[in-house]
Every structure is written in C-alpha cells, then in structure tokens.
Design an enzyme around this catalytic site. Structure first.
Site, PDB file in Angstrom:
ATOM      1  N   ASP A 215       0.832  -1.200   0.000  1.00 49.94           N
ATOM      2  CA  ASP A 215       0.000   0.000   0.000  1.00 49.94           C
ATOM      3  C   ASP A 215       0.872   1.258   0.000  1.00 49.94           C
ATOM      4  O   ASP A 215       1.879   1.316   0.720  1.00 49.94           O
ATOM      5  CB  ASP A 215      -0.891  -0.029   1.248  1.00 49.94           C
ATOM      6  CG  ASP A 215      -1.907   1.086   1.269  1.00 49.94           C
ATOM      7  OD1 ASP A 215      -2.767   1.124   0.367  1.00 49.94           O
ATOM      8  OD2 ASP A 215      -1.856   1.912   2.204  1.00 49.94           O
ATOM      9  N   GLU A 274       1.834  -0.403  -5.007  1.00 51.65           N
ATOM     10  CA  GLU A 274       0.872   0.648  -5.326  1.00 51.65           C
ATOM     11  C   GLU A 274       1.650   1.955  -5.238  1.00 51.65           C
ATOM     12  O   GLU A 274       1.879   2.492  -4.156  1.00 51.65           O
ATOM     13  CB  GLU A 274      -0.291   0.669  -4.335  1.00 51.65           C
ATOM     14  CG  GLU A 274      -1.334   1.718  -4.726  1.00 51.65           C
ATOM     15  CD  GLU A 274      -2.146   2.256  -3.558  1.00 51.65           C
ATOM     16  OE1 GLU A 274      -3.253   2.775  -3.808  1.00 51.65           O
ATOM     17  OE2 GLU A 274      -1.673   2.180  -2.407  1.00 51.65           O
TER      18      GLU A 274
END
Length: 558
Positions: A215, A274
């Site tokens: 993330d 990401e």
C-alpha cells in the site's frame, strides 16, 4: 506496425515467475461473504466461496487488509500486522483459506500497509504514554507546534482525506498523518520500524503467502528537515527522488532489504507496488532489485478511447521492458468508481487527475440515472475488459466486476463509512459505493452475502445481477469472464504485441506472437472482419463484424 518486446527469457522458471501473466482477483474481505451473520464479511466467508473463485479461472487472490482494525479507513488502519481481526476470523481460519486456495491452484497475495499504523496499534499507544523525546515517539513523526505556545500545527499541509495533516496530542506535540488522524505515519528512519516489518513479511511468508501488495509504496521515507515548505510550496516541488514526503529514492533501500527476504524463499515471494508516481519513476519499483512489479493505473484513469488505450499500452509495455518486469492492467479496485459506471458517464474533464473523482459530481448529486447510460457503460466495460485480458502481463480484477456491477450511489449519509466523506463534509463522496457487499442470490436479507444484513446497504437492482442468476446464463457477464479467463491461458505467451492498421482511428487491432488477435471497436459503427478469421469470443455478439463498442478475440489459424 509496432513490435514491443520484453526482456523475459522463454525458459524462465515458471514457479518463480507465475506472477508475470497472472490474473489476480482482489477481495475486499468485509464485503465478499459473511459466514457468521454479523453483517461483516470474514475469512470463513471467503473459504465458503473458494469453489466459486476456482470456477472463475483466476491465478491468485489478493486479500485487502483483514488485520485487527478500528475500521477508520476500511481496514487500512492496522492495529496488529500479524493477526486476523477477530470479527473476521482467526489465524487458523486464515491457514485453512490458504490451504483451500492452494489446493485449487490459486496463489495468495496479502496487503501490507507500511506507511502508517492505526492509532490503536500498541506502538502508538505507547508513544502517547511515553511523552516527548521517548524512543516510542521516535517510531512515528512527532513535532513541536508553531506559535508562542505551540498551538499551531508544524505546517499547513492537508491530509489526503481532508483537513489538516497534523493532530495535536494531550501534551501539546503534533503527529503527522498523511491519511486519517487515526492513521499516524511511521518514521522509516527508525531501524526498529524496518526490522518489525521484516518480521511481518516473514510471518506471512512462513504461513504460505505467495506475495504482497504494498500500500502507498511510494510514501514510506520522508525528509522533514526544517524549514518545511508551505502547502503551496510543497505542491510545486518536483517528483525527482528528493521530494520531502513522496517517491524518494531512499525508499528503495527498504525494498532492497525486502527483496532479499523475498528471494530467500523457494519459490521467491512476489510483491507489487501501489505507487502513484510519474510514469518514468515506475521502473524503479518494478525492478528485480526492488519490489519486482508495480501497478499501472493508466487504463483505470483513461476514457473509453482508442487513442488513449493504444498510447497507454505501448508506453507501459516499454516501461515493463525497461524494468525487466511485466506490466499490470487494472480497470477497477476498492478505491475508485467501478468502470461500468465510469464508462456510462460523460468523460471526465481534461483537468481531472484522480480516478476517485471521475463521476464524483454524479455521486454527490445522488447518482442521477438520467446522467448514466447504464447499458452503454456495461457494454463498454465488457469491451475494455476483453481488451485488457488479452494484453501481455498480469491483470487485476476487483470483486464483483465479473457480475457487471455498477457503482452504488444511493447510500444514506448515516450509513456511509469512508473517512473522505466525513473529513470533507460530503464534498468528496468517498469510496463506499464500490465496497457494497456482493449479491450472491436474488433473495434473502443480504442477497446471500450472509444470514442477516450487510454493513453497507445493497440496492434493489443488485438482485438482477446476483451470482445465482448469472451462473447458468451463457449470455451473462459472469459467463463472459469465465470464458475469457479460460482462453487467456492459451493467449498468454511471450510479452510481445504487434499493432495492425485498421484504417480507422476508433478501432484497435493487435496480434500476439502465437497468432491470437484482438480487435476492439471504440466507435459505434460496426467494423468488418476478413472472411477467413475465426472469432472465438466477443463481448457483444458479432462474427464477421465487430459491433460498436465491442471486443472480439480471433483464434490462430488452424
């Protein structure tokens, strides 16, 4: 004609490189299936649906966070990185799920959230109790405030979710939170932070996890040396590896340590970043010395437009070749408006830069059906999906897109959960509309999601697209996905792509090295095909023609 090639060798070890062409299905656990009837999806619920997952023909499942969390940000506020939220199950349940997926040939990817913890994490609670100058506070980013009494935040920076990016604590210090105030940012200059995440990665790898989705991988390291820039100055700073809070070159020192850990396993554990960074910065994250692969969100941000799709494909295959990785392709996920709705609305303004805001006005206005071409949006979505699934590289699917789900707009204010909605006073509608629990049946209190209600309200039209209705319908969106994923294994060979001239600006045609061909008509006028081709899959009918807003797959000559 253009020929785009990768650096992959044809005899690469398939056990180590399965991810290069994998179809990965993202599960948002709290909205997938609820086994205990409390309205919240859980690990046993996913376990009950593994045969469904196998029937799709996917290669891997990516589980969004299932860790203990106060759900200030849908589970991305993690209170314990090495456990399962008791509302979602136990570690034994997780182990059973991994075993069941592996038994069906499906890999498991889990979400790692390294930029911040929950404010309920034991470290942060210790930091608050320990006070100024303590080792516990050095794990986070604490600063003294401005003004004669320190009552003003250290900078005027804003959180991504709205409001200030600093929160004052009882003793007067402030901590930095790039997201919600319940998500304090970690200090990645601290060796204790680095070692603890290596421990977390080992913990899940040892439990059989095959890979990790990282993330906001571009945000871990920061340089908050005084004097700090103002909000306006910060926005003007170049993204060149030295930015104070994003995409710093030194983040790859962390990922080099992670890569060494991943490669110590046989087969090596995978990772995908990401990383919302400029295109030329992506190869750093996707290199074999770093995480190994990075998300490509360009198609997700594009209109249903031939020129945009061709440019994006060519650019990203070239970037993948530069890094030695393979590209990733994605149209929907847990953070953006579902692509059937995006494609059913007028194109985003030219100055729109965020996919979370594409359709934002429509959502804020209650999802006015007069503005949404619902059938057209689904037709374009199916065409775009078949185009995507035929590309070299890996494909990421988001739960429910195989049902053709649109965004859910009509969620009452009192039932919304996304912090973006509340921190902006409703000016940003948030992401709840793509996180509504799935419809498995056409009846029941939560349409088969569980034995009672669902944590977000399901609209009435969900009944018409339930799994049980689509399962046996050969014309359904679900059946189209299953046929496409079955054929994709034949289509995916080397990472090469050859564009074929169509004589039309609104039609794209490409050929894969093994003879498979794909034609997508982005326009509305039908496109005639040669008489000698064999169409084996179409998003919207057609044999010798490609209908408007449709994609066909053409089998190699026999």
């Amino acid at each position: 004609m253009t020929d785009v090639r990768s650096t992959e060798t044809p005899d690469a070890d398939q056990a180590a490189t399965w991810w290069r062409h994998a179809v990965v299905y993202q599960i948002y656990p709290r909205s997938f299936a609820d086994a205990d009837g409390d309205g919240l999806g859980d690990i046993p619920g996913i376990l009950s649906r593994v045969d469904y997952l196998a029937s799709l023909g996917i290669d891997a499942v990516w589980l969004s966070p299932f860790y203990p969390s106060a759900l200030a940000d849908g589970g991305y506020d993690v209170a314990n990185y090495r456990n399962v939220d008791p509302r979602l199950g136990t570690l034994d349940d997780f182990d059973a799920l991994v075993a069941a997926l592996h038994a069906r040939g499906i890999k498991v990817i889990v979400d790692i959230v390294p930029n911040h913890t929950s404010d309920e994490h034991e470290w942060f609670e210790e930091a608050l109790a320990a006070g100024r100058g303590s080792a516990a506070r050095e794990r986070y980013i604490f600063r003294e405030g401005k003004g004669p009494d320190g009552s003003e935040p250290p900078t005027d920076w804003l959180s991504v979710f709205g409001g200030p990016a600093w929160q004052q604590v009882e003793d007067g210090q402030w901590y930095f939170h790039h997201f919600a105030k319940e998500q304090p940012d970690l200090n990645w200059d601290n060796p204790e932070v680095r070692e603890d995440f290596l421990k977390t990665l080992r913990f899940w790898s040892d439990r059989g996890v095959d890979g990790f989705r990282i993330d906001v991988a571009h945000m871990l390291t920061k340089d908050l040396t005084e004097p700090l820039p103002t909000r306006e100055e910060l926005a003007l700073l170049p993204i060149d590896g030295n930015h104070p809070i994003t995409d710093r070159d030194d983040v790859h020192e962390i990922y080099a340590e992670w890569r060494a850990l991943f490669d110590s396993y046989d087969p090596p554990r995978t990772a995908v970043a990401e990383a919302w960074v400029p295109s030329h910065r992506v190869p750093r994250y996707a290199s074999p010395e770093s995480l190994g692969q990075a998300f490509n969100f360009d198609l997700l941000e594009a209109d249903f437009d031939a020129a945009q799709f061709r440019r994006i494909v060519s650019d990203n295959l070239a970037l993948a070749a530069e890094s030695g990785s393979s590209s990733t392709w994605v149209l929907s996920n847990h953070d953006v408006v579902r692509h059937p709705t995006r494609y059913g609305l007028p194109p985003a303004p030219a100055d729109s830069t965020s996919p979370t805001r594409h359709g934002g006005d429509w959502l804020i206005n209650g999802g006015d059906e007069a503005q949404l071409d619902r059938p057209g949006g689904l037709r374009r979505a199916k065409a775009a999906t078949l185009f995507l699934l035929a590309l070299p590289g890996s494909a990421y699917l988001y739960q429910g897109e195989e049902l053709g789900l649109h965004e859910v707009a009509d969620i009452p204010e009192e039932e919304r959960q996304d912090p973006t909605f509340f921190r902006t006073g409703g000016a940003e509608i948030g992401r709840d509309g793509c996180r509504v629990p799935l419809p498995w049946t056409a009846s029941g209190p939560s349409l088969g999601f569980g034995s009672s209600g669902a944590h977000l309200p399901q609209p009435g039209w969900f009944r018409d697209v339930a799994v049980e209705l689509q399962d046996a319908d050969p014309a359904s969106t679900l059946s189209l996905y299953r046929r496409a994923l079955a054929l994709r294994h034949e289509l995916q060979t080397a990472e090469q792509l050859e564009w074929i001239d169509t004589g039309r600006d609104d039609v794209l045609w490409f050929r894969r090295p093994n003879g498979w061909q794909v034609v997508t008509n982005f326009g509305t006028d039908p496109f005639d095909l040669p008489a000698d081709v064999e169409v084996v899959l179409s998003s919207d009918g057609g044999d010798r023609v490609v209908p408007g807003e449709a994609t066909v797959w053409i089998a190699p000559a026999r």
